[in-house]
Design a protein around this motif. Structure first.
Motif, PDB file in Angstrom:
ATOM      1  N   VAL B  19      -2.013   1.159  -6.241  1.00  0.00           N
ATOM      2  CA  VAL B  19      -0.658   1.713  -6.257  1.00  0.00           C
ATOM      3  C   VAL B  19       0.303   0.565  -6.519  1.00  0.00           C
ATOM      4  N   GLU B  20       1.064   0.723  -7.579  1.00  0.00           N
ATOM      5  CA  GLU B  20       1.995  -0.317  -7.990  1.00  0.00           C
ATOM      6  C   GLU B  20       3.251   0.375  -8.491  1.00  0.00           C
ATOM      7  N   ASP B  21       4.405  -0.194  -8.149  1.00  0.00           N
ATOM      8  CA  ASP B  21       5.671   0.398  -8.576  1.00  0.00           C
ATOM      9  C   ASP B  21       5.750   1.869  -8.194  1.00  0.00           C
ATOM     10  N   ARG B 102      -3.152  -3.697  -3.057  1.00  0.00           N
ATOM     11  CA  ARG B 102      -2.120  -4.053  -4.023  1.00  0.00           C
ATOM     12  C   ARG B 102      -2.017  -5.559  -4.225  1.00  0.00           C
ATOM     13  N   ASP B 103      -2.484  -6.344  -3.258  1.00  0.00           N
ATOM     14  CA  ASP B 103      -2.400  -7.791  -3.436  1.00  0.00           C
ATOM     15  C   ASP B 103      -3.665  -8.369  -4.079  1.00  0.00           C
ATOM     16  N   HIS B 104      -4.565  -7.474  -4.527  1.00  0.00           N
ATOM     17  CA  HIS B 104      -5.752  -7.960  -5.241  1.00  0.00           C
ATOM     18  C   HIS B 104      -5.697  -7.575  -6.710  1.00  0.00           C
ATOM     19  N   PRO B 158      -2.037  -4.045   1.543  1.00  0.00           N
ATOM     20  CA  PRO B 158      -2.428  -5.381   1.991  1.00  0.00           C
ATOM     21  C   PRO B 158      -2.855  -5.357   3.456  1.00  0.00           C
ATOM     22  N   GLN B 159      -3.354  -6.467   3.923  1.00  0.00           N
ATOM     23  CA  GLN B 159      -3.817  -6.587   5.301  1.00  0.00           C
ATOM     24  C   GLN B 159      -2.819  -6.011   6.294  1.00  0.00           C
TER      25      GLN B 159
END
Lengths: 220, 220
Positions: B19-21, B102-104, B158-159
DNA sequence: AGAATAGTGTCTGTCAGACAGTATCGC
DNA sequence: GCGATACTGTCTGACAGACACTATTCT
């Protein structure tokens, strides 16, 4: 089998359900051939790329050839795989379940299969061949989930049926009692049921209305 | 391919989501090899009975080799089959989806694949190779069903994350706005969330509490 | 103070569960 | 009338949707 294995063995297995004596039952076959000869198992068979149009088609073929029965819409549950589940080597099996109307439960024995038996689906009371015990649990779970999500298991019932029969069928699947009032209230809205206008006869109590599945009803 | 076909072609396909934006996206690859060379498709590959411990293992291998990424618990959706879906002959493909935090989302390009692209999963805006358009729709549907059934898509976050981020993620999956009050009320009871006690910093507004997935949290 | 986002309180309608009550058949 | 099963009515509590309200940060 020590040949270098390029292709996995591919098969389908089918959990064929019916409801009898207020109990959800599944058809087991006693295997007539190796591997797992003489063990109880779900009916299944290898894919035939020449003849099968799809995995679902293969499932229908298995039921036709082994059990001589035709069902509506086998439902795919999951695919099981791995190097250890079949002694012949790396294999995979796609599991389907199917619903048999209670008035079609004259499953005819055929060749290749030693014995057929309808067994309590929730507790078959024996270990099954391969990973079929796990598969059966998956199939029962998938069926329960569908019924919990308000899908009506009309394919398990005869052409015409009473609301009480339908309730008993759902209870057998879910293995718990349902409240009559709640059950019927929900069915008021259902587009899947058609009131035939007919009534049961011959009982020694008040006759019940007979329903049938709507034309548009589909399992799935 | 005119050889008499004894074994079906067996492969796995993976819908990798992020999931982005505020949008649910899926990773597509531009195929570098025939068949369907140059066409966009879900990442996938043939089973390797020598190396794969299961279909799920094959899905993990495909992601590792093609995208150089590791994910938690690929989820099996369904198996697609038939003589027509791959020009090489009778084939079947087991579809998985997986969730990428999302941070990967720095998916590294590798060999064999011409191009990678994150695309709107609800509307990729192009026809995909083979039956992958249908597969993608199935995968999105399966994910939506899970989230509708109260499963929290924590692997997409994210974590540590805020409740608002979690809500936005669910909204992106379901493609509809959720009510903040209702959303949070339900999470009160959830054993899947742990309040870390920490707060967001650096925003120009009231800081939000940070949560993380509970130790016991499992997707599935 | 004002903007922005975090977080809470409350009203209302819907619906499931529980259970009691009424209806209609055979005997 | 009685037993048995079919069918209906009603109370209650849980919960989702809607929406307004308060809280806390930065500028």
């Amino acid at each position: 089998m020590s040949r270098k294995q390029l292709y996995p063995l591919v098969s389908v297995d089918v959990a064929l359900f019916c409801v009898e004596d207020g109990q959800l039952k599944v058809l087991l076959v006693r295997r007539a051939q190796d591997p797992a000869r003489h063990a109880w198992a779900l009916p299944g068979g290898l894919i035939q790329p020449e003849g099968d149009a799809s995995l679902e088609g293969a499932a229908l073929r298995v039921l036709r050839d082994k059990i001589d029965v035709h069902v509506e819409a086998p439902t795919q549950v999951a695919t099981f795989s791995g190097p250890g589940r079949d002694p012949r080597g790396w294999s995979m099996a796609t599991l389907f379940y199917a619903l048999l109307p209670r008035d079609h439960v004259q499953a005819v024995e055929k060749h290749k299969v030693e014995q057929l038996e309808w067994t309590d689906a929730h507790d078959p009371g024996r270990a099954l061949a391969f990973d079929h015990s796990e598969q059966l649990a998956s199939a029962v779970g998938a069926l329960q989930q569908r019924v919990s999500a308000r899908q009506l298991p009309l394919h398990l019932l005869p052409q015409e049926f009473t609301l009480t029969q339908l309730q008993r069928t759902c209870e057998a699947i879910l293995r718990r009692d349902l409240d009559k009032s709640v059950f019927r209230r929900r069915l008021m809205d259902s587009a899947d049921l058609v009131d035939t206008g007919r009534l049961t006869e011959g009982g020694r109590q008040r006759p019940a209305r007979l329903f049938s599945a709507a034309e548009e009803f589909r399992w799935g």
